[in-house]
Write an enzyme that holds these catalytic residues in place. Structure first.
Site, PDB file in Angstrom:
ATOM      1  N   ARG A  56      31.094  39.806  36.342  1.00 28.75           N
ATOM      2  CA  ARG A  56      31.290  40.202  37.728  1.00 28.75           C
ATOM      3  C   ARG A  56      30.941  39.123  38.738  1.00 28.75           C
ATOM      4  NH1 ARG A  56      30.766  44.376  34.822  1.00 28.75           N
ATOM      5  NH2 ARG A  56      29.338  42.999  33.749  1.00 28.75           N
ATOM      6  N   THR A  57      29.749  38.558  38.594  1.00 29.32           N
ATOM      7  CA  THR A  57      29.255  37.665  39.650  1.00 29.32           C
ATOM      8  C   THR A  57      30.126  36.410  39.728  1.00 29.32           C
ATOM      9  OG1 THR A  57      27.062  38.497  39.110  1.00 29.32           O
ATOM     10  CG2 THR A  57      27.167  36.584  40.562  1.00 29.32           C
ATOM     11  N   LYS A  85      23.002  17.609  26.517  1.00 31.80           N
ATOM     12  CA  LYS A  85      22.475  16.266  26.175  1.00 31.80           C
ATOM     13  C   LYS A  85      21.100  16.063  26.777  1.00 31.80           C
ATOM     14  CE  LYS A  85      27.177  14.784  27.017  1.00 31.80           C
ATOM     15  NZ  LYS A  85      27.927  14.072  28.071  1.00 31.80           N
ATOM     16  N   ARG A 106      23.927  30.174  38.243  1.00 36.56           N
ATOM     17  CA  ARG A 106      23.210  31.171  37.425  1.00 36.56           C
ATOM     18  C   ARG A 106      22.598  30.419  36.246  1.00 36.56           C
ATOM     19  NH1 ARG A 106      25.232  36.914  35.169  1.00 36.56           N
ATOM     20  NH2 ARG A 106      24.767  37.427  37.334  1.00 36.56           N
ATOM     21  N   HIS A 134      18.294  38.145  42.130  1.00 37.91           N
ATOM     22  CA  HIS A 134      19.771  38.193  42.134  1.00 37.91           C
ATOM     23  C   HIS A 134      20.174  38.684  43.529  1.00 37.91           C
ATOM     24  CE1 HIS A 134      23.820  38.437  40.857  1.00 37.91           C
ATOM     25  NE2 HIS A 134      23.707  39.182  39.769  1.00 37.91           N
TER      26      HIS A 134
HETATM   27  N1   CP Z   1      25.793  42.515  37.829  1.00 32.14           N
HETATM   28  C1   CP Z   1      25.965  41.311  37.280  1.00 32.14           C
HETATM   29  O1   CP Z   1      25.247  40.340  37.604  1.00 32.14           O
HETATM   30  O2   CP Z   1      26.959  41.239  36.353  1.00 32.14           O
HETATM   31  P1   CP Z   1      27.403  39.938  35.562  1.00 32.14           P
HETATM   32  O3   CP Z   1      26.245  39.548  34.665  1.00 32.14           O
HETATM   33  O4   CP Z   1      28.625  40.322  34.802  1.00 32.14           O
HETATM   34  O5   CP Z   1      27.652  38.845  36.577  1.00 32.14           O
END
Ligand code: CP
Length: 302
Positions: A56-57, A85, A106, A134
């Site tokens: 999603r993100t 590396k 991320r 998040h």
């Molecule tokens: N909610 C969320 O962060 O989903 P993803 O891990 O799929 O990005």
């Protein structure tokens, strides 16, 4: 005209004042109602740096950038990068900053997004750093709560599941501390809310309590926020999670809505999906709207 967001990082929900949260929600609401300015980010490049898996993100950030007329470079796994590396996050970010206008990162390490922001000379958005934060998930969660109930103040909200390792819970708790909500944290003792988040809530004067059983609080709730077990961050033995089923909702208010940041891993039975209480796919869809608003504010000078 420059907004207060122009060129800024977003690493933690704690970086945002209530006024700023409201500004993002307001821009998102106007985009959802009236559509997005399709050329706003023409010529801008987003670097989508996902060292950890995401559906999603990552895809909603990338779609948001395309919808606003910009373009995207990046990777969706660390295995295709020079991290393999031994390159540090800081070195990678210093290099990537030359190639783009904004970095979305991320990473599985807590503090990685802050390290990226310190090293990069372009704005950095945290798309999840380990069990820490998040923040863009929280913005879309707040947006969805308001969409579902027409307000955030006055609501009774429970978070259930892995409260210890779920970064979505940690961020959302900080976000809700700006509003007059009553919180219930439901988990086993080994997966309870970290003390530093609880301390932030106390400082903000929030009312909250801890529970091990959903039934104790179900009739009071306006929002039930489910989470999955974060097995990738925990050395605790895997247990069968609590599974929310249709019958649990019989004791709930008619207006209760069930949210989940997704992905789910068995903790919401599929039979719940068809019920009016199920709001998690609406919630996921709002990810695009919120990320469009953020990119427009940070890069587009809205
Ligand atoms: N909610 C969320 O962060 O989903 P993803 O891990 O799929 O990005």
């Amino acid at each position: 005209m420059k907004s207060a967001f122009t060129g800024r990082d977003l690493i933690s929900l704690a970086d945002l004042s209530k006024r700023e949260i409201e500004e993002v929600l307001q821009v998102a609401a106007s985009f959802k109602k009236e559509g997005v300015p399709e050329e706003l980010l023409k010529g801008k490049i987003l670097a989508s740096c996902f060292f950890e898996p995401s559906t999603r993100t990552r895809l909603s950030f990338e779609a948001a950038m395309h919808r606003l007329g910009g373009s995207v470079i990046g990777f969706s796994t660390s295995s295709s990068t020079s991290a393999q590396k031994g390159e540090s996050i800081s070195d990678s970010m210093r290099v990537i900053a030359n190639l783009c206008d904004l970095i979305v990162i991320r990473h599985n390490l807590e503090g990685s997004a802050r390290a990226a922001a310190d090293a990069a000379f372009k704005p950095v958005i945290n798309a999840g750093d380990g069990a820490n934060q998040h923040p863009t998930q929280t913005l879309l969660d707040l947006f969805t709560i308001r969409e579902l109930h027409g307000k955030i103040d006055g609501l009774q909200i429970a978070m259930l599941g892995d409260l210890r390792y779920s970064r979505t819970v940690h961020s959302l708790a900080l976000g809700l501390a700006h509003y007059a909500t009553r919180l219930y944290f439901i988990s086993s003792q080994d997966l309870s809310l970290p003390e530093e988040i609880a301390e932030s809530l106390r400082k903000a004067g929030m009312k909250f309590s801890y529970h091990t059983d959903l039934e104790e609080v179900m009739p009071k709730l306006d929002i039930l926020y489910m989470t999955r077990r974060q097995i990738e961050r925990s050395s605790l033995p895997e247990k069968v999670p609590f599974v929310l089923r249709k019958q649990h909702l019989e004791k709930a208010k008619e207006s209760l809505r069930v949210m989940h940041p997704l992905p789910r891993a068995g903790e919401i039975d599929l039979s719940v999906d068809a019920l009016p209480q199920a709001a998690y796919f609406q919630q996921a869809a709002n990810g695009l709207t919120i990320r469009q608003a953020l990119l427009a504010l940070i890069l587009g000078g809205l």
